[in-house]
Write a protein that holds these residues in place. Structure first.
Motif, mmCIF file in Angstrom:
data_model
loop_
_atom_site.group_PDB
_atom_site.id
_atom_site.type_symbol
_atom_site.label_atom_id
_atom_site.label_comp_id
_atom_site.label_asym_id
_atom_site.label_seq_id
_atom_site.Cartn_x
_atom_site.Cartn_y
_atom_site.Cartn_z
ATOM 1 N N ALA A 37 1.039 -0.807 0.071
ATOM 2 C CA ALA A 37 -0.523 0.177 -0.049
ATOM 3 C C ALA A 37 1.194 1.664 -0.071
ATOM 4 N N VAL A 38 1.876 0.966 0.651
ATOM 5 C CA VAL A 38 2.658 2.202 0.517
ATOM 6 C C VAL A 38 2.797 2.309 -0.691
ATOM 7 N N ALA A 39 3.366 1.422 -1.335
ATOM 8 C CA ALA A 39 4.701 1.452 -2.898
ATOM 9 C C ALA A 39 3.069 1.835 -3.463
ATOM 10 N N GLY A 46 2.796 10.280 -7.546
ATOM 11 C CA GLY A 46 3.879 11.130 -8.444
ATOM 12 C C GLY A 46 5.364 10.892 -8.508
ATOM 13 N N PHE A 47 5.284 9.604 -7.240
ATOM 14 C CA PHE A 47 7.296 10.683 -6.758
ATOM 15 C C PHE A 47 8.185 8.661 -7.247
ATOM 16 N N ARG A 48 9.113 8.819 -7.021
ATOM 17 C CA ARG A 48 9.142 7.492 -7.344
ATOM 18 C C ARG A 48 9.966 6.696 -6.142
ATOM 19 N N LEU A 49 9.346 5.417 -6.591
ATOM 20 C CA LEU A 49 9.585 4.278 -5.196
ATOM 21 C C LEU A 49 10.537 4.999 -3.911
ATOM 22 N N ASP A 50 11.968 4.661 -4.488
ATOM 23 C CA ASP A 50 12.999 5.197 -3.605
ATOM 24 C C ASP A 50 13.196 6.664 -3.157
ATOM 25 N N ASP A 51 11.923 7.255 -3.667
ATOM 26 C CA ASP A 51 12.130 9.044 -3.117
ATOM 27 C C ASP A 51 11.793 8.527 -1.206
ATOM 28 N N TRP A 53 11.578 10.866 1.335
ATOM 29 C CA TRP A 53 10.370 11.853 1.785
ATOM 30 C C TRP A 53 8.911 11.116 1.640
ATOM 31 N N ALA A 54 8.772 11.085 0.148
ATOM 32 C CA ALA A 54 7.717 11.106 -0.288
ATOM 33 C C ALA A 54 7.652 9.487 0.021
ATOM 34 N N ALA A 55 7.826 8.558 0.732
ATOM 35 C CA ALA A 55 7.304 6.944 1.052
ATOM 36 C C ALA A 55 6.989 7.100 2.314
ATOM 37 N N LYS A 56 8.018 7.592 2.926
ATOM 38 C CA LYS A 56 7.764 8.135 4.720
ATOM 39 C C LYS A 56 6.368 8.699 5.043
ATOM 40 N N ALA A 57 6.049 9.413 4.034
ATOM 41 C CA ALA A 57 4.822 10.352 4.084
ATOM 42 C C ALA A 57 4.168 9.452 3.364
ATOM 43 N N ALA A 58 4.450 8.880 2.409
ATOM 44 C CA ALA A 58 2.771 7.555 2.739
ATOM 45 C C ALA A 58 2.619 6.500 3.514
ATOM 46 N N ALA A 59 4.195 6.485 4.092
ATOM 47 C CA ALA A 59 3.669 5.230 5.559
ATOM 48 C C ALA A 59 3.059 5.522 6.555
ATOM 49 N N SER A 60 3.304 7.015 7.308
ATOM 50 C CA SER A 60 2.876 8.010 8.295
ATOM 51 C C SER A 60 1.169 7.730 7.769
ATOM 52 N N GLY A 61 1.321 8.562 6.573
ATOM 53 C CA GLY A 61 -0.823 8.882 6.486
ATOM 54 C C GLY A 61 -1.372 7.362 5.969
ATOM 55 N N LEU A 62 -0.727 6.490 6.241
ATOM 56 C CA LEU A 62 -1.284 4.874 5.334
ATOM 57 C C LEU A 62 -2.401 4.814 6.329
ATOM 58 N N ILE A 83 10.838 -2.293 -2.668
ATOM 59 C CA ILE A 83 11.147 -1.964 -3.010
ATOM 60 C C ILE A 83 11.561 -0.624 -1.779
ATOM 61 N N VAL A 84 10.438 -0.314 -1.154
ATOM 62 C CA VAL A 84 9.778 0.767 -1.045
ATOM 63 C C VAL A 84 10.442 0.301 0.768
ATOM 64 N N ALA A 85 10.458 -0.921 0.570
ATOM 65 C CA ALA A 85 10.512 -1.505 2.525
ATOM 66 C C ALA A 85 12.817 -1.415 2.392
ATOM 67 N N LYS A 86 13.430 -1.643 1.334
ATOM 68 C CA LYS A 86 14.337 -1.080 2.147
ATOM 69 C C LYS A 86 14.402 0.376 2.862
ATOM 70 N N ILE A 87 13.543 1.354 2.659
ATOM 71 C CA ILE A 87 13.614 2.580 3.753
ATOM 72 C C ILE A 87 13.279 2.725 4.698
ATOM 73 N N PRO A 88 14.799 2.938 5.750
ATOM 74 C CA PRO A 88 14.937 2.394 7.239
ATOM 75 C C PRO A 88 13.254 3.724 7.709
ATOM 76 N N GLU A 89 12.597 4.544 7.223
ATOM 77 C CA GLU A 89 11.762 5.670 7.396
ATOM 78 C C GLU A 89 10.874 4.835 7.690
ATOM 79 N N VAL A 90 10.915 3.980 6.258
ATOM 80 C CA VAL A 90 9.237 3.643 5.816
ATOM 81 C C VAL A 90 9.105 2.095 6.984
#
Ligand code: DC
Length: 208
Positions: A37-39, A46-51, A53-62, A83-90
């Motif tokens: 769902a985050v991805a 409209g962001f790249r999956l390795d962004d 900031w965008a991935a953290k925002a999506a995870a926080s607002g899930l 891909i988003v699962a590699k991001i520690p903030e996510v």
């Protein structure tokens, strides 16, 4: 009782988790759906999956109400999730939701990659479900073929191997069995036999 079920893509852990949950009367959380769902939300915004900031925002607002979106079930969504699962903030942003689910009265079953190692290190029972990459690809291929997807077996196998590498190789919460997990290799088991083996392991672990 908290039951943690981890394993690689297409190992059968999701089906097993659902059946185990039904058997013991416990709610079940497929944690892969959170990453999927985050991805989806990052891509929709409209962001790249390795962004980060965008991935953290999506995870926080899930929004948990969106987890039953059929678009989350496909192979592309699983790939994007890894891909988003590699991001520690996510991962950090999704931790509280998963732990709150596990902590509900009576307990729960959670399946994923890092449930026994990071999310619920004190789970009562930990299962690590595996199967050879060829067998997992065979199962996934047959599933996709039944849905009319024209993808070939070799492409499915390549995808499974790439995902294994990404999930096992990442620096935060990589896919790996907890030291106290029971290993369940389903390469030569159908779902009923795998379920019986899982229930047997759980009962032994909790002394029933
Ligand atoms: O279980 P699944 O195929 O739906 O998971 C999709 C991706 O999400 C997986 O390749 C890695 C990531 N994931 C994770 O990193 N940690 C989890 N607990 C669950 C899934």
């Amino acid at each position: 009782m908290i039951i943690a079920i981890d394993g690689p893509a297409a190992s059968g852990k999701g089906t097993l988790a659902k059946k185990v949950g039904e058997h013991f009367g416990l709610p079940c959380l497929d944690t892969g759906l959170l990453y999927r769902a985050v991805a989806r939300d990052v891509a929709r915004a409209g962001f790249r999956l390795d962004d980060v900031w965008a991935a953290k925002a999506a995870a926080s607002g899930l929004d948990a109400a969106s987890f039953d979106d059929p678009a989350l079930r496909g192979a592309a969504a699983g790939d994007a999730a890894s891909i988003v699962a590699k991001i520690p903030e996510v991962r950090a942003a999704l931790l509280a939701y998963q732990r709150a689910f596990a902590a509900q009265p009576g307990g729960a079953v959670l399946d994923g990659r890092d449930i026994g190692t990071v999310v619920c290190p004190d789970a009562d029972v930990k299962l690590f479900v595996t199967a050879s990459s060829e067998e997992r690809a065979r199962r996934r291929f047959l599933e996709l073929q039944a849905k009319g997807d024209p993808i070939g077996y070799e492409a499915v196998l390549a995808d499974i191997r790439a995902r294994d590498e990404r999930d096992s190789g990442r620096s935060v919460a990589p896919l790996k069995a907890a030291t106290d997990a029971v290993l369940l290799d389903t390469s030569n088991l159908d779902i009923e036999a795998a379920f019986d083996a899982a229930v047997g392991s759980i009962k032994r672990k909790i002394g029933q």
